[in-house]
Design a protein around this motif. Structure first.
Motif, PDB file in Angstrom:
ATOM      1  N   GLY A  15       2.928   3.919  28.377  1.00  0.00           N
ATOM      2  CA  GLY A  15       2.226   3.792  29.668  1.00  0.00           C
ATOM      3  C   GLY A  15       0.719   3.941  29.579  1.00  0.00           C
ATOM      4  N   SER A  16       0.207   4.232  28.387  1.00  0.00           N
ATOM      5  CA  SER A  16      -1.224   4.556  28.309  1.00  0.00           C
ATOM      6  C   SER A  16      -2.132   3.342  28.256  1.00  0.00           C
ATOM      7  N   ARG A  17      -1.595   2.224  27.800  1.00  0.00           N
ATOM      8  CA  ARG A  17      -2.466   1.053  27.611  1.00  0.00           C
ATOM      9  C   ARG A  17      -1.752  -0.204  28.058  1.00  0.00           C
ATOM     10  N   GLY A  18      -2.528  -1.271  28.213  1.00  0.00           N
ATOM     11  CA  GLY A  18      -1.989  -2.610  28.372  1.00  0.00           C
ATOM     12  C   GLY A  18      -1.008  -2.781  29.521  1.00  0.00           C
ATOM     13  N   ILE A  19       0.077  -3.485  29.231  1.00  0.00           N
ATOM     14  CA  ILE A  19       1.060  -3.820  30.261  1.00  0.00           C
ATOM     15  C   ILE A  19       1.667  -2.545  30.848  1.00  0.00           C
ATOM     16  N   GLY A  20       1.957  -1.568  29.990  1.00  0.00           N
ATOM     17  CA  GLY A  20       2.557  -0.311  30.470  1.00  0.00           C
ATOM     18  C   GLY A  20       1.659   0.392  31.471  1.00  0.00           C
ATOM     19  N   ARG A  21       0.376   0.371  31.178  1.00  0.00           N
ATOM     20  CA  ARG A  21      -0.582   1.005  32.080  1.00  0.00           C
ATOM     21  C   ARG A  21      -0.565   0.303  33.453  1.00  0.00           C
ATOM     22  N   ALA A  64       4.861  11.375  23.292  1.00  0.00           N
ATOM     23  CA  ALA A  64       6.041  11.220  22.427  1.00  0.00           C
ATOM     24  C   ALA A  64       5.954   9.921  21.644  1.00  0.00           C
ATOM     25  N   ASP A  65       6.411   9.985  20.405  1.00  0.00           N
ATOM     26  CA  ASP A  65       6.641   8.767  19.627  1.00  0.00           C
ATOM     27  C   ASP A  65       8.093   8.389  19.910  1.00  0.00           C
ATOM     28  N   VAL A  66       8.292   7.355  20.693  1.00  0.00           N
ATOM     29  CA  VAL A  66       9.654   7.058  21.162  1.00  0.00           C
ATOM     30  C   VAL A  66      10.550   6.446  20.085  1.00  0.00           C
ATOM     31  N   SER A  67       9.987   6.186  18.902  1.00  0.00           N
ATOM     32  CA  SER A  67      10.839   5.700  17.815  1.00  0.00           C
ATOM     33  C   SER A  67      11.438   6.854  17.010  1.00  0.00           C
ATOM     34  N   ASP A  68      11.104   8.077  17.394  1.00  0.00           N
ATOM     35  CA  ASP A  68      11.546   9.266  16.676  1.00  0.00           C
ATOM     36  C   ASP A  68      12.522  10.045  17.568  1.00  0.00           C
ATOM     37  N   ASN A  91      11.408   0.519  29.559  1.00  0.00           N
ATOM     38  CA  ASN A  91      11.219   0.524  28.099  1.00  0.00           C
ATOM     39  C   ASN A  91      10.136  -0.496  27.773  1.00  0.00           C
ATOM     40  N   ASN A  92       8.894  -0.017  27.731  1.00  0.00           N
ATOM     41  CA  ASN A  92       7.768  -0.929  27.528  1.00  0.00           C
ATOM     42  C   ASN A  92       7.096  -0.784  26.172  1.00  0.00           C
ATOM     43  N   ALA A  93       7.102   0.432  25.591  1.00  0.00           N
ATOM     44  CA  ALA A  93       6.363   0.663  24.341  1.00  0.00           C
ATOM     45  C   ALA A  93       6.755  -0.388  23.308  1.00  0.00           C
ATOM     46  N   GLY A  94       5.774  -0.967  22.671  1.00  0.00           N
ATOM     47  CA  GLY A  94       6.074  -1.997  21.690  1.00  0.00           C
ATOM     48  C   GLY A  94       4.922  -2.163  20.722  1.00  0.00           C
ATOM     49  N   THR A  95       5.213  -2.843  19.635  1.00  0.00           N
ATOM     50  CA  THR A  95       4.178  -3.053  18.620  1.00  0.00           C
ATOM     51  C   THR A  95       4.390  -4.408  17.960  1.00  0.00           C
ATOM     52  N   GLY A 141      10.608  -7.285  27.096  1.00  0.00           N
ATOM     53  CA  GLY A 141      10.869  -8.075  25.894  1.00  0.00           C
ATOM     54  C   GLY A 141       9.705  -8.993  25.618  1.00  0.00           C
ATOM     55  N   SER A 142       9.999 -10.232  25.264  1.00  0.00           N
ATOM     56  CA  SER A 142       8.933 -11.201  25.012  1.00  0.00           C
ATOM     57  C   SER A 142       9.483 -12.603  25.109  1.00  0.00           C
ATOM     58  N   LYS A 143       8.683 -13.488  25.671  1.00  0.00           N
ATOM     59  CA  LYS A 143       9.020 -14.914  25.699  1.00  0.00           C
ATOM     60  C   LYS A 143       9.306 -15.424  24.278  1.00  0.00           C
ATOM     61  N   HIS A 154       9.652 -10.307  12.211  1.00  0.00           N
ATOM     62  CA  HIS A 154      10.127  -8.952  12.517  1.00  0.00           C
ATOM     63  C   HIS A 154      10.012  -8.654  14.009  1.00  0.00           C
ATOM     64  N   TYR A 155       8.876  -9.031  14.595  1.00  0.00           N
ATOM     65  CA  TYR A 155       8.658  -8.796  16.028  1.00  0.00           C
ATOM     66  C   TYR A 155       9.682  -9.572  16.865  1.00  0.00           C
ATOM     67  N   ILE A 156       9.844 -10.850  16.500  1.00  0.00           N
ATOM     68  CA  ILE A 156      10.730 -11.714  17.289  1.00  0.00           C
ATOM     69  C   ILE A 156      12.188 -11.281  17.110  1.00  0.00           C
ATOM     70  N   PRO A 185       7.382 -11.361  28.976  1.00  0.00           N
ATOM     71  CA  PRO A 185       6.031 -11.890  29.219  1.00  0.00           C
ATOM     72  C   PRO A 185       5.662 -12.976  28.212  1.00  0.00           C
ATOM     73  N   GLY A 186       4.778 -13.876  28.658  1.00  0.00           N
ATOM     74  CA  GLY A 186       4.157 -14.847  27.748  1.00  0.00           C
ATOM     75  C   GLY A 186       2.934 -14.188  27.138  1.00  0.00           C
ATOM     76  N   VAL A 187       1.777 -14.839  27.218  1.00  0.00           N
ATOM     77  CA  VAL A 187       0.562 -14.248  26.645  1.00  0.00           C
ATOM     78  C   VAL A 187      -0.193 -13.499  27.753  1.00  0.00           C
ATOM     79  N   ILE A 188      -0.276 -12.202  27.587  1.00  0.00           N
ATOM     80  CA  ILE A 188      -0.890 -11.350  28.608  1.00  0.00           C
ATOM     81  C   ILE A 188      -2.164 -10.727  28.033  1.00  0.00           C
ATOM     82  N   GLU A 189      -3.239 -10.821  28.794  1.00  0.00           N
ATOM     83  CA  GLU A 189      -4.506 -10.203  28.369  1.00  0.00           C
ATOM     84  C   GLU A 189      -4.418  -8.703  28.586  1.00  0.00           C
ATOM     85  N   THR A 190      -4.680  -7.945  27.551  1.00  0.00           N
ATOM     86  CA  THR A 190      -4.736  -6.493  27.737  1.00  0.00           C
ATOM     87  C   THR A 190      -6.083  -6.021  27.215  1.00  0.00           C
ATOM     88  N   GLU A 191      -6.412  -4.770  27.506  1.00  0.00           N
ATOM     89  CA  GLU A 191      -7.711  -4.263  27.078  1.00  0.00           C
ATOM     90  C   GLU A 191      -7.775  -4.092  25.558  1.00  0.00           C
TER      91      GLU A 191
HETATM   92  P1  NDP Z   1      -0.427  -2.487  23.775  1.00  0.00           P
HETATM   93  O1  NDP Z   1      -0.539  -2.486  22.288  1.00  0.00           O
HETATM   94  O2  NDP Z   1      -1.634  -2.800  24.594  1.00  0.00           O
HETATM   95  O3  NDP Z   1       0.197  -1.099  24.274  1.00  0.00           O
HETATM   96  C1  NDP Z   1       1.358  -0.629  23.672  1.00  0.00           C
HETATM   97  C2  NDP Z   1       1.690   0.708  24.262  1.00  0.00           C
HETATM   98  O4  NDP Z   1       2.889   1.179  23.639  1.00  0.00           O
HETATM   99  C3  NDP Z   1       0.609   1.742  23.982  1.00  0.00           C
HETATM  100  O5  NDP Z   1       0.564   2.631  25.065  1.00  0.00           O
HETATM  101  C4  NDP Z   1       1.128   2.424  22.729  1.00  0.00           C
HETATM  102  O6  NDP Z   1       0.656   3.733  22.542  1.00  0.00           O
HETATM  103  C5  NDP Z   1       2.611   2.445  23.048  1.00  0.00           C
HETATM  104  N1  NDP Z   1       3.424   2.651  21.858  1.00  0.00           N
HETATM  105  C6  NDP Z   1       3.519   1.870  20.764  1.00  0.00           C
HETATM  106  N2  NDP Z   1       4.376   2.409  19.891  1.00  0.00           N
HETATM  107  C7  NDP Z   1       4.824   3.561  20.447  1.00  0.00           C
HETATM  108  C8  NDP Z   1       5.718   4.569  20.041  1.00  0.00           C
HETATM  109  N3  NDP Z   1       6.346   4.527  18.860  1.00  0.00           N
HETATM  110  N4  NDP Z   1       5.946   5.623  20.863  1.00  0.00           N
HETATM  111  C9  NDP Z   1       5.327   5.700  22.067  1.00  0.00           C
HETATM  112  N5  NDP Z   1       4.465   4.770  22.510  1.00  0.00           N
HETATM  113  C10 NDP Z   1       4.221   3.721  21.704  1.00  0.00           C
HETATM  114  O7  NDP Z   1       0.755  -3.518  24.081  1.00  0.00           O
HETATM  115  P2  NDP Z   1       0.991  -4.491  25.318  1.00  0.00           P
HETATM  116  O8  NDP Z   1       0.632  -3.822  26.568  1.00  0.00           O
HETATM  117  O9  NDP Z   1       0.396  -5.806  24.966  1.00  0.00           O
HETATM  118  O10 NDP Z   1       2.571  -4.672  25.234  1.00  0.00           O
HETATM  119  C11 NDP Z   1       3.479  -3.870  26.000  1.00  0.00           C
HETATM  120  C12 NDP Z   1       4.869  -4.449  25.819  1.00  0.00           C
HETATM  121  O11 NDP Z   1       4.851  -5.810  26.240  1.00  0.00           O
HETATM  122  C13 NDP Z   1       5.338  -4.449  24.372  1.00  0.00           C
HETATM  123  O12 NDP Z   1       6.707  -4.175  24.311  1.00  0.00           O
HETATM  124  C14 NDP Z   1       5.052  -5.871  23.919  1.00  0.00           C
HETATM  125  O13 NDP Z   1       5.876  -6.279  22.861  1.00  0.00           O
HETATM  126  C15 NDP Z   1       5.330  -6.638  25.200  1.00  0.00           C
HETATM  127  N6  NDP Z   1       4.665  -7.950  25.258  1.00  0.00           N
HETATM  128  C16 NDP Z   1       3.299  -8.058  25.283  1.00  0.00           C
HETATM  129  C17 NDP Z   1       2.711  -9.307  25.379  1.00  0.00           C
HETATM  130  C18 NDP Z   1       1.230  -9.500  25.450  1.00  0.00           C
HETATM  131  O14 NDP Z   1       0.782 -10.669  25.430  1.00  0.00           O
HETATM  132  N7  NDP Z   1       0.427  -8.471  25.571  1.00  0.00           N
HETATM  133  C19 NDP Z   1       3.526 -10.526  25.406  1.00  0.00           C
HETATM  134  C20 NDP Z   1       4.947 -10.280  25.366  1.00  0.00           C
HETATM  135  C21 NDP Z   1       5.472  -9.035  25.295  1.00  0.00           C
HETATM  136  P3  NDP Z   1      -0.596   4.052  21.570  1.00  0.00           P
HETATM  137  O15 NDP Z   1      -1.802   4.032  22.446  1.00  0.00           O
HETATM  138  O16 NDP Z   1      -0.326   5.386  21.015  1.00  0.00           O
HETATM  139  O17 NDP Z   1      -0.623   2.993  20.506  1.00  0.00           O
END
Ligand code: NDP
Length: 247
Positions: A15-21, A64-68, A91-95, A141-143, A154-156, A185-191
């Protein structure tokens, strides 16, 4: 029109960055009690804390590291002090990383799978006993899961796995009146993209692929999450909702 989310307890990972925020903002603004999970304490987290205070209502930030699995256990121990139900889990956290398949190490494969697929398993399994009838899980998820691209095998694979989890869990939880849906989502602009040159190149490359002629913004995804979290979508489960501007 009220979405009926006032006072609902929601848990958003990443929730701290990007789409989650964006999702955290939208849910807090809709009156939900929001627990935002972050992994790394940063200026962005401090700022989110201030913004949530400004929005008002009940909110908390949990590290929390949600993968742990041990960290997830601890996260729920902290969450228990915030609320006794999870009405909505996001469930938004992703990499992601971009690596040719032949150069992909096992460690990197596992890191991406652990974050994008194992974490939703761990968090959902722990949350489900707290989700009441009428509650829901929303997976981000992801488009790309249905497209396939080089360098992102790996991501896909992880996001395609999430779609399987989404469909099957919806069937398993349906009798409990818990809905499970996925936003793709498709291609989303994040900070995360701060370099103006990179951003301009990204816009040029992808905007023309969309019917709407622009990249997505975090609120484009958050709006759909609000819909799926609310009773407006009360007869939808196991769905994949694509938010890609018509690619
Ligand atoms: P960001 O990289 O901007 O943000 C990811 C967020 O997930 C951060 O808050 C990050 O925390 C957190 N995070 C990553 N790994 C973990 C972990 N192990 N435990 C806890 N938190 C974690 O990503 P986006 O906002 O771009 O993406 C959000 C979701 O949307 C993802 O699942 C991504 O796959 C999906 N998505 C994004 C697209 C895009 O174009 N942006 C397109 C399609 C899907 P920290 O600050 O610590 O890194």
């Amino acid at each position: 029109m009220s979405l009926g989310l006032e006072g609902k307890n929601v848990l958003v990972t990443g929730g701290s960055r990007g789409i989650g925020r964006g999702i955290v903002h939208a849910l807090a603004t809709a009156g939900a009690n929001v627990a935002a999970v972050y992994r790394t304490r940063s200026e962005a987290v401090d700022q989110l804390e201030r913004e949530l205070k400004e929005i008002g209502g009940k909110s908390t930030l949990i590290q929390a590291d949600v993968s742990d699995s041990a960290a997830v256990e601890q996260m729920f121990a902290e969450y228990a002090e915030f609320a006794d139900t999870v009405d909505v889990l996001v469930n938004n956290a992703g990499t992601i990383s971009h690596i040719p398949f032949q150069e992909l190490t096992e460690a990197e494969w596992r890191r991406v799978l652990d974050t994008n697929l194992t974490a939703p398993f761990l968090v959902s399994q722990r949350a489900i006993p707290l989700i009441p009838a009428g509650g829901s899980i929303i997976n981000i998820g992801s488009k790309l899961a249905r497209v396939g691209l080089p360098l992102r095998t790996h991501y896909i694979a992880s996001k395609a796995g999430m779609e399987g989890l989404n469909r099957s869990l919806a069937k398993e939880l349906g009798p409990k009146q818990i809905r499970v849906n996925l936003v793709a989502p498709g291609v989303i602009e994040t900070e995360a993209v701060t370099d103006p040159k990179v951003l301009a190149a990204m816009r040029e490359k992808y905007s023309n692929l969309t019917a709407l002629g622009r990249l997505g913004q975090t609120d484009d995804v958050a709006g759909v999450v609000l819909f799926l979290a609310s009773d407006l979508s009360k007869y939808m489960t196991g769905e994949i909702v694509t938010v890609d501007g018509g690619i």
